[in-house]
Design a protein around this motif. Structure first.
Motif: not given
Length: 502
Positions: A352-359
């Motif tokens: 779902g994300h191509e980078g780090s998930v923050s929240s």
């Protein structure tokens, strides 16, 4: 023989022709002067009155006499036609794209119908951009029955916004002297708290904006959160690698700080719905749950993710905990039964994300989950089936925090691009991309007969017609049946916690 001056013809017909030619010649000169102007190309105002043309007299000399009425009427008509032709030629020439030296008349724009917010062409989700912070927006929340918004920023401010028009209501008094890392609001929207890089934790009255109390820690405070009952504030500590629980009314430390609770800095912490347990996550990839009453660690997941764990949140039943990580995934854990010890996470949300998930944040009825990432997107997940429902794109930098309104109609996102976005997801299920995604997964939507929440089932599942409850109600029913079976056999119910860490 001396030449004689020409005599006018005695015929009336020829006399009229001469008069007409003389009049036309005079009018042509007048219209040409109107069309081309003076020497500099501009029309000059007439300095003298118009004189009638000279016509031959009876004795051959040029004299003045009145024109016949029919000739004058014809001349005036001719003159008006010429004027209209000149004006038309000027208008047509002004519309000529090659006539660069001419002034093109400006077109008045037609007012368009106004819609709420801006229309995102890719997602078709209406949104409104909230600007007012001068630096990264680190935290965001809904409050006051979803009519107000709360935000904290690296510009040293905590702001209260009007959710309807996106205007700033106030900045809170005696604000931090350093970037704000996180802010939180009580369930009744009476008080707010904020943790900042100046090692302080401040609490204000939301209605008046007045500072109620301030405490200072020896190290940095990385996270803060009110308990649902509004009695406590939990703070995540950087250098001490632990958590600290403070009385929200008098700023007294109610319980000793749990130092070295983790091996590295704490990145996030939150209370469960009963305000009795605190979940914390850390850069050491671990997840821990602390019991307030016994002041002991009830649960530890040492390697919850492959990278640092950035955030955590409970469902409103308190049975499940979601964690987000820099490894680009989210995981949902059953902390009620502790079955993760044998089976791991209940669900791993990826791709779902191509980078780090923050929240991350659960909807109030746990029907969906929202996450923000460093890939500048906000992801909406179907919790029951564990797939990406939709992705909201529009931010120009990292998404730092997300929030969901109680009525599930709005999503709020805070970003490093110094803005917040308020997304209207009320009609998300009617978006063609969402419908196509459900069809691709072979899903159909049903309503749970117990909690009345919508849930999805697969069309290809032979038991789809017999499934009438969502996954959470089915798990609760299974747990109740297991507990009653254990009681009938005379054996104690299975413990849900690990007890205190060794």
């Amino acid at each position: 023989m001396a030449s004689q001056p020409p005599r006018p013809s005695s015929s009336p017909k020829h006399s009229d022709k001469g008069e007409m030619a003389s009049s036309l010649k005079y009018l042509n000169k007048r219209t040409s002067s109107l069309k081309y102007g003076g020497k500099d190309g501009k029309t000059e105002p007439q300095q003298r009155s118009v004189q009638p043309p000279l016509v031959p007299g009876a004795e051959g000399a040029l004299g003045r006499r009145r024109l016949p009425w029919m000739t004058l009427i014809r001349a005036v008509g001719r003159f008006q036609r010429l004027i209209s032709e000149v004006r038309q030629s000027q208008t047509l020439s002004s519309l000529n794209p090659l006539a660069m030296e001419l002034n093109v008349p400006q077109k008045h724009p037609i007012p368009e119908k106004e819609f709420w917010g801006d229309q995102e062409p890719l997602s078709k989700i209406p949104f409104q951009i909230l600007t007012g912070h001068q630096q990264l927006v680190s935290s965001c929340h809904f409050c006051v029955n979803d009519t107000k918004l709360l935000s904290g920023s690296f510009d040293y401010t905590v702001k209260l916004w009007d959710a309807m028009d996106g205007s700033i209501i106030r900045d809170f008094d005696d604000g931090p002297k350093a970037p704000v890392l996180e802010c939180s609001v009580t369930a009744d929207s009476r008080r707010i708290t904020a943790a900042a890089y100046d090692k302080t934790l401040r609490t204000w009255d939301l209605e008046t904006g007045k500072l109620l109390w301030k405490i200072r820690h020896e190290g940095f405070i990385t996270s803060c959160n009110f308990s649902p009952d509004g009695k406590y504030v939990v703070s995540g500590l950087d250098v001490d690698h632990g958590i600290c629980i403070t009385d929200a009314r008098n700023a007294m430390t109610t319980f000793p700080c749990a130092a070295d609770h983790h091996k590295r800095s704490v990145t996030g912490c939150c209370f469960d719905p009963d305000s009795q347990k605190v979940a914390s996550v850390s850069l050491d990839k671990s997840v821990k749950i602390w019991d307030i009453t016994s002041q002991a660690t009830l649960l530890t997941i040492n390697t919850a993710h492959d990278n640092a764990v950035s955030s955590c949140c409970f469902t409103f039943s308190g049975h499940f905990l979601c964690t987000s990580s820099w490894d680009k995934t989210l995981k949902i854990w059953n902390v009620h039964t502790g079955e993760f010890r044998n089976q791991g996470a209940c669900a791993t949300l990826m791709h779902g994300h191509e980078g780090s998930v923050s929240s991350c944040q659960f909807a109030r009825d746990t029907s969906f989950l929202v996450s923000g990432g460093f890939d500048k997107t906000v992801a909406i997940w179907d919790v029951g089936e564990g797939y990406l429902k939709h992705s909201l794109k529009g931010h120009n930098d990292w998404v730092m925090d997300v929030a969901i309104s109680n009525n599930k109609k709005w999503i709020l996102s805070a970003s490093k691009d110094k803005t917040m976005r308020l997304w209207n997801i009320e009609e998300i299920d009617q978006i063609p991309l969402v419908i196509k995604c459900k069809e691709a997964h072979g899903l159909k939507v049903n309503q749970c007969e117990e909690c009345e929440r919508p849930f999805s089932t697969y069309d290809s599942d032979v038991f789809s017609e017999t499934v009438t409850k969502c996954v959470f109600c089915r798990m609760d029913a299974s747990l109740s049946a297991e507990a009653s079976s254990s009681e009938r056999k005379g054996s104690p119910a299975r413990e849900c916690s690990l007890g205190k860490d060794n």
